[in-house]
Scaffold this active site. Structure first.
Site, PDB file in Angstrom:
ATOM      1  N   ASP A   1       0.783  -1.107   0.061  1.00 49.27           N
ATOM      2  CA  ASP A   1       0.114  -0.089  -0.052  1.00 49.27           C
ATOM      3  C   ASP A   1       0.857   1.183  -0.075  1.00 49.27           C
ATOM      4  OD1 ASP A   1      -2.561   1.460  -0.173  1.00 49.27           O
ATOM      5  OD2 ASP A   1      -3.209   0.147   1.707  1.00 49.27           O
TER       6      ASP A   1
ATOM      7  N   ASP B   1      -9.545   3.662  -4.176  1.00 52.51           N
ATOM      8  CA  ASP B   1     -10.388   2.602  -3.570  1.00 52.51           C
ATOM      9  C   ASP B   1     -11.769   2.377  -4.394  1.00 52.51           C
ATOM     10  OD1 ASP B   1      -8.131   1.998  -1.993  1.00 52.51           O
ATOM     11  OD2 ASP B   1      -9.066   2.387  -0.277  1.00 52.51           O
TER      12      ASP B   1
END
Length: 533
Positions: free
Chosen positions: A162, A217
């Site tokens: 991430d 996202d």
């Protein structure tokens, strides 16, 4: 030092210089593929975040793996069971190593991995390229070597990496550090870059990871899915075997998505050759969710070994036509209705690159029904729905019959190679670590030849002396149009000689540089699977 090694080092130096120059350009070209032999088709699996957030645990991962093992998902191709954020304690141990939360993972990540592996599945894990993960747990920035060693020792097969708390360090620097640390462990670990589409990751991601997020996202709504589709669909030129655009995880079975919208997401992700990572509660998934996720005809489009991402053929008033060339010469067509009303969407065989037939066969990939057409491809599509066809017949321009790239040996993770870049007729070809050289660049022509080099130096892949027995050597020879120089790229990844019907094979299923190629009886082994891109 051998001539081959000297040339390889010189070539590597040239590549590094060119890469540095390209990075300085505002219009950078796609990077060369990572070449770790993984994700030659888009990865398929599960990730817990969308359905469970921080509530991850060993029991959840084990029960999900067991469900995938028994409900048809594993058989359909889903192989990764991935742990997301919140799996560790808030502090490293005295040696600077990450510590799995003993309450959540009483058997540790190693014990969880052993369980998953025993089912024939693979385990993925999450970390962050910053000082802390998005949920506030220790990040890997500055700890890449130690953390990669931990992942390898635990038996991890996949890393989702991430982008939170990155302190402003350029993404390419951070992600490359972990790439190198993973490679140094010697364990094959699929590397999924999750930097949210920032810093034009698609222009450099191929040389760093096996996939890269192209957007922020996703959320479980049609509007979110639609927005992400629009962001990802135009990036087809950057994707291919081993390196994929990733429009984020599937929301099928979650939130407000309807069954029609779920099928659209699955269709569009497959058409875009995207990773198929489901993020729903697998153990209690509905029959409709499972039937969508395990549609073998749609999955075959996503997993097609040619590795082409579909592109937008037309888009007018929210009525979209996408086309994806397939390895056997078919074309997958998606007719997507973005609007709130039923609409007829129409295209033609010519528009999707099909020519040369009086009739084409259309297979509806959701119903399985077949029909024929002289050229018109049309369907009434419900609101937010997608009709998906596989179109067969005629010839395909820009599809599976005319492709240039490296010919990857799937089992070995190497490339088909002409030794020492020679142009001497009769030289037997081998496998070698992929390096992008002209001696590893092959073109499957419209006449089914596999050619290497260009101009007066062009050579064809040739079955020695027209022989048709197992063990026949495969060599380069001046192109002559004979059937011992014609090769069929099949949808199962095999490459068969038109004259012999035998498969292009890595001798002895070996993986070492310099292993020779040959013809052998087709047997379904990974040493006979290839991808050209």
């Amino acid at each position: 030092m051998s001539l081959r090694r000297t040339l390889a080092l010189l070539f590597s130096a040239v590549l590094l210089t060119v890469a540095a120059q390209l990075l300085s350009l505002s219009t950078a070209q796609p990077a060369a593929a990572l070449g770790n032999g993984l994700a030659l088709t888009p990865q398929m699996g599960f990730n817990d975040w969308n359905a469970y957030g921080c509530n991850v645990s060993e029991s959840l991962i084990k029960s999900t793996a067991q469900a995938m093992h028994t409900n048809g998902m594993q058989a359909a191709g889903y192989s990764y069971v991935n742990i997301d954020d919140c799996w560790m304690t808030h502090n490293r141990d005295s040696g600077g190593r990450l510590v799995p939360d003993p309450a959540k993972f009483p058997d540790g990540i190693k014990g969880t991995a052993d369980y998953v592996h025993a089912l024939g599945l693979k385990l993925g894990i999450y970390e962050d390229s910053g000082t802390a993960t998005c949920a506030g747990y220790p990040g890997s920035l500055g700890h890449e070597t130690t953390d990669a060693q931990s992942f390898a020792s635990w038996g991890v097969d996949y890393l989702k990496y991430d982008n939170c708390n990155n302190t402003g360090v350029p993404a390419q620097t951070r992600y490359t550090s972990m790439r190198d640390a993973l490679a140094a462990t010697g364990r094959p670990i699929l590397f999924s870059l999750c930097n949210w589409g920032q810093e034009n990751v698609w222009t450099w991601g191929a040389g760093v990871g096996n996939s890269w997020r192209t957007t922020g996202d996703i959320s479980p709504s049609y509007s979110s899915m639609l927005s992400i589709f629009h962001s990802n669909v135009g990036l087809a030129s950057y994707a291919g075997p081993g390196h994929w655009n990733d429009p984020d995880m599937l929301e099928i079975g979650n939130g407000s998505m309807t069954a029609t919208e779920n099928r659209s997401e699955f269709s569009l992700w497959a058409e875009m050759a995207a990773p198929l990572i489901t993020g729903t509660n697998i153990a209690s998934a509905s029959s409709d969710t499972l039937s969508t996720l395990t549609n073998s005809r749609v999955i075959a489009v996503d997993q097609d070994p040619l590795g082409k991402q579909g592109t937008m053929v037309s888009s007018s008033g929210g009525l979209d036509v996408l086309a994806k060339p397939l390895a056997n010469g078919d074309v997958s067509v998606a007719l997507f209705n973005e609007t709130g009303s039923t609409a007829t969407i129409t295209t033609t065989a010519a528009a999707i690159g099909k020519t040369g037939a009086s009739a084409y066969t259309l297979t509806d990939l959701w119903s399985g029904a077949s029909s024929t057409t002289s050229g018109t491809i049309s369907a009434s599509v419900p609101p937010h729905g997608t009709v998906m066809y596989r179109v067969a017949g005629g010839t395909t321009s820009g599809g599976g019959t005319s492709v240039t790239g490296e010919l990857h040996a799937v089992g070995a993770g190497k490339c088909l190679d002409v030794p020492n870049s020679t142009t001497t007729a009769g030289t037997q070809v081998e496998i070698w670590s992929c390096n992008g050289g002209a001696n590893q660049t092959w073109t499957h022509s419209t006449s089914d030849q596999l050619t290497v080099y260009s101009g007066s130096a062009q050579m064809c892949l040739d079955a020695y002396n027209n022989q048709t027995t197992p063990g026949t050597k495969v060599e380069i020879w001046p192109c002559n149009g004979q059937t011992n120089q014609q090769w069929t790229l099949n949808s199962n990844g095999t490459v068969t000689g038109v004259q012999s019907g035998l498969c292009l094979d890595v001798t002895g299923a070996a993986t070492a540089d310099g292993t020779l190629a040959q013809l052998w009886t087709c047997n379904g082994s990974s040493s006979q699977r290839w991808t050209l891109a």
